[in-house]
Design a protein around this motif. Sequence first.
Motif, PDB file in Angstrom:
ATOM      1  N   VAL A   5      40.931  24.765  45.562  1.00 50.56           N
ATOM      2  CA  VAL A   5      42.338  25.615  45.433  1.00 50.56           C
ATOM      3  C   VAL A   5      43.801  25.839  45.126  1.00 50.56           C
ATOM      4  O   VAL A   5      44.222  24.815  46.013  1.00 50.56           O
ATOM      5  CB  VAL A   5      42.193  26.092  47.103  1.00 50.56           C
ATOM      6  CG1 VAL A   5      42.987  28.265  47.369  1.00 50.56           C
ATOM      7  CG2 VAL A   5      40.298  27.549  47.122  1.00 50.56           C
ATOM      8  N   THR A   6      43.851  25.920  44.302  1.00 53.17           N
ATOM      9  CA  THR A   6      45.711  25.784  43.737  1.00 53.17           C
ATOM     10  C   THR A   6      45.968  26.531  43.171  1.00 53.17           C
ATOM     11  O   THR A   6      47.524  26.603  43.650  1.00 53.17           O
ATOM     12  CB  THR A   6      45.669  24.377  42.825  1.00 53.17           C
ATOM     13  OG1 THR A   6      45.067  24.529  41.705  1.00 53.17           O
ATOM     14  CG2 THR A   6      45.452  22.860  43.447  1.00 53.17           C
ATOM     15  N   HIS A   7      45.888  27.835  43.017  1.00 52.82           N
ATOM     16  CA  HIS A   7      46.412  29.022  42.293  1.00 52.82           C
ATOM     17  C   HIS A   7      46.724  30.113  43.595  1.00 52.82           C
ATOM     18  O   HIS A   7      45.587  30.019  44.650  1.00 52.82           O
ATOM     19  CB  HIS A   7      45.735  29.890  41.566  1.00 52.82           C
ATOM     20  CG  HIS A   7      45.823  28.999  40.219  1.00 52.82           C
ATOM     21  ND1 HIS A   7      45.653  29.416  39.066  1.00 52.82           N
ATOM     22  CD2 HIS A   7      45.514  27.759  39.607  1.00 52.82           C
ATOM     23  CE1 HIS A   7      44.888  28.938  38.093  1.00 52.82           C
ATOM     24  NE2 HIS A   7      45.494  27.506  38.891  1.00 52.82           N
ATOM     25  N   LYS A   8      47.887  29.988  44.060  1.00 53.38           N
ATOM     26  CA  LYS A   8      48.344  31.264  44.606  1.00 53.38           C
ATOM     27  C   LYS A   8      47.341  32.767  44.995  1.00 53.38           C
ATOM     28  O   LYS A   8      47.552  33.188  45.910  1.00 53.38           O
ATOM     29  CB  LYS A   8      49.933  31.723  44.404  1.00 53.38           C
ATOM     30  CG  LYS A   8      50.665  30.236  44.953  1.00 53.38           C
ATOM     31  CD  LYS A   8      52.500  30.812  44.238  1.00 53.38           C
ATOM     32  CE  LYS A   8      53.516  29.572  44.265  1.00 53.38           C
ATOM     33  NZ  LYS A   8      54.976  29.723  44.799  1.00 53.38           N
ATOM     34  N   LEU A   9      46.604  33.161  44.410  1.00 55.46           N
ATOM     35  CA  LEU A   9      45.825  34.431  43.602  1.00 55.46           C
ATOM     36  C   LEU A   9      45.248  33.894  45.114  1.00 55.46           C
ATOM     37  O   LEU A   9      45.152  35.430  45.594  1.00 55.46           O
ATOM     38  CB  LEU A   9      45.480  34.272  42.698  1.00 55.46           C
ATOM     39  CG  LEU A   9      44.546  36.085  42.373  1.00 55.46           C
ATOM     40  CD1 LEU A   9      45.311  36.783  42.575  1.00 55.46           C
ATOM     41  CD2 LEU A   9      44.490  35.748  40.816  1.00 55.46           C
ATOM     42  N   PHE A  10      44.453  33.233  45.195  1.00 52.30           N
ATOM     43  CA  PHE A  10      43.197  32.843  46.283  1.00 52.30           C
ATOM     44  C   PHE A  10      43.879  32.511  47.334  1.00 52.30           C
ATOM     45  O   PHE A  10      43.657  32.561  48.814  1.00 52.30           O
ATOM     46  CB  PHE A  10      42.448  31.577  45.795  1.00 52.30           C
ATOM     47  CG  PHE A  10      41.301  32.090  44.946  1.00 52.30           C
ATOM     48  CD1 PHE A  10      40.001  32.200  44.898  1.00 52.30           C
ATOM     49  CD2 PHE A  10      41.894  32.843  43.189  1.00 52.30           C
ATOM     50  CE1 PHE A  10      39.459  33.022  44.641  1.00 52.30           C
ATOM     51  CE2 PHE A  10      41.251  33.455  42.689  1.00 52.30           C
ATOM     52  CZ  PHE A  10      39.328  33.500  42.811  1.00 52.30           C
TER      53      PHE A  10
END
Length: 632
Positions: A296-301
Motif C-alpha cells: 500500500v503506497t497510494h493515499k486513496l487506500f
Amino acid sequence: MDNTINPCKAIMKFVVRFADLPLLFVAGPVLANESSSSVNKTTVGQIFDKIEPVTNAGFHGFFQLLGNQPIAFILLALALGTLIGKISFKSISLGSTAGTLLVGVILSMAAEANYGITYSIPGILSSFMLLLFMYALGLKVGPQFFSGLRKGGLAFVGIGLIVWVLNWVICYFGAKLVGLAPGYATGLISGSYTITAILGVGQGALASGAYVPPAGMSIEQVGANMAAAYAISYVLSSVGIIMLIRYLPRIFGHDAVADAKLAEAEYSGGATHPVPGAPGALTIGFSPYDLRAFSVTHKLFVGRNIKQLNTDFPQVPILRVIRDGVVLNPDENPTLNMGDIVTVRANVHDLILKEGELIGAESDDPLARNVPMEVADIHINSHEVSGKTLEDLASHGTGGVEIQALFRAGNELPFGPKSDIRFGDVLRLTGPDTALKAAAKFLGARAILPTMKSEVLYLALAMLVGYLVGIINFTVSGIPFALGTSAGCILAGVGVSYFRSRNPDFGGPVHEGARSFLQDFGLNAFVAVLSANVGPKVVTALGGDTIWWLALIGTIGALLPPFIAFWVGIKFFGVNSVIADGATTGGRNSTPGLNAIIEESQSSVAAVPYPVSYALTTVLALIGGYLSMILS
C-alpha cells in the motif's frame, strides 16, 4: 468299470505336477544321492518319484490352508488376479475382475482335483461385497440415470429384449438339437446368463410337479443335470462376457474413451461442471481469478478500513492484511497504513493492468500470497435471498468468492450478473475458507467443502432400504418375481446421488477415492468368493461326452446374443457405443462386464442404461427359465 477320463481332473493334476519342475534341478541331485554333474544318471521319472511326496505334502498343506482360512483365499485371488489382469498382449488384457475369477477358479479346481479339498465360502460375504459395489456405482451415475431414461429408454429395452430372446433360443433349442437330457437346458440358461435364481425356478418347477421327469429318471438326476450345465457355462460365460463387453466398441471400430466423453456430454444435458455430489464436483478448475499481493503506497487506500474499501471496490476484495510480518485479524476491520501488504483476489487482467496503479507496487511476500483456496457447494435455504440477482448478492459484504456454476433442480444453468437465484438452487463458489463460510451463512446454508471423511450413515440406511425393497417378491403361476437386492442397492445409490444433486447437504459429500474403492474392491471380492464356490462344481461336472456340448452351447448362448444386440444398438437405434455396451451388459445381467467397459472407457457413463435393461431381463430370464424346465 468306468474308464472315462475327467479332463478337468487330468489338467489340474498336470498343473500341480508341473509345479514340481522348479525343484527338479535343485532337489533332484540331492534326493538321488548324486553329484550335480551326474544328474543325468538318474532318470527324470526317478527324481520326480522322490520329489513328489515332498511337494505333494507341501501343496496339500497350501490348499488346505486356503480351505481353512477363506480370507487368505480371497486375498490371494485378488492379488494374483489383479497382477494377471494388468498383463496385456497387443493392448488386450483380462482386467482385474476376470483375472481374479480365473485365478480363483484354478485354485479351487486344483484343490478339488488333486486333494479332494472342496472350498466353500459363506455366500453372505460375496453378497455383501456385491451390494457395496452396486451402491457405489449407483452413487456415481444417479443424475445421468434419469436423463438416460428420457433419452434412450426404448433403445435400452430393445437391446435387453434381443439379448434375452436369443439366449433362450440358443440354449433351449441347442440342448434339444444335440439330444441333451432334461435339466441341461435350464442349467445352460442359468449359467450363460449368470443368474443363479434360474436354478431355483427350475427346481421349483420340479418340486411343484409342473414338470415330471421321464420314466427312468429321478428328480435328483434332473437337478444334477441343471447344476452341471450351470457350473460349466457359468465359468466360461463369466470370463468370456467380461472380455467381450470390454472390447465390443473396439471390435466395431469405436474408441471407447472418446465415445464415453461424448456420452457424458450428451447425458449431462450440455453441462460443463459435474452436478453437486458427483465425482470431481468440488475440484478447483481453471479460473480467470487469481491472488495477488500489493504494498500500500497510494493515499486513496491509506487511512481507510477493509469494509470501506471492499464496499468501494467490490470486484477487488481485500482478503488479508500484513503489517510488519504479522497477519492482522480481518474481523477487527483494520485500517490500512502506508507500507501494509494487502492480498486481493480479482480478474487477472485487472490485477495486471489496474490494481498496481490503484494500490501500489506488487509484492512477493509469501505470507500475503499463502491464502488457501477452496471450492464449495451451497444450497440456497434463505427465502430472503430468493429472487435476487447475482449482481445484488455481490454487495452483501463477503468478498473473495467467485461463482463457478449455478444449478437448479440438478441441472446446470448459464449465468451472468442479471441471473436470478431461487430457493433450492445450488451455487458452486470458490474462494478462501472464511469467505465461503460467510457466504454460506448469508445464503442460509452451510458450505459443503471437500472432505476425507467417510459418510456411513446414508450408505447404511440407503443400502438397507434398497435391500428390503429388493427382497419383496410375489408369485404368479408358480414363478417368483422380485426386483433383486443388487438392483435394489444400485437404485438406492442412484436415489441418494439424484437427491444430492439437488441438495448437496443430502448424504454428502462422499470422497471419490472412498467411493471408487467400494466399487472396485466390492466387485472383485465378490468374484473371488464366487470362484471358490463354483470351482468344485466344475470338477464334478467335467466328465462324459456332454461336457463339450455344454461348453459350446453355453459359450454361444452367453456371447452371441450380446454381440448381436450391441450391433443392433449402434446400427439401428443409433446409440453411442459405450451406452449400447452398458445396455448390452445390463441385458446380459453381467455386473463384471459393466466394470470391464467402465475400465476400458475410463468412465462410468456405461452404467446409465444398465439398470433399465438389467431389471427387465432379470424378470424375463426367470420366466424363460421356468418355461425351459416345463417344456423339457
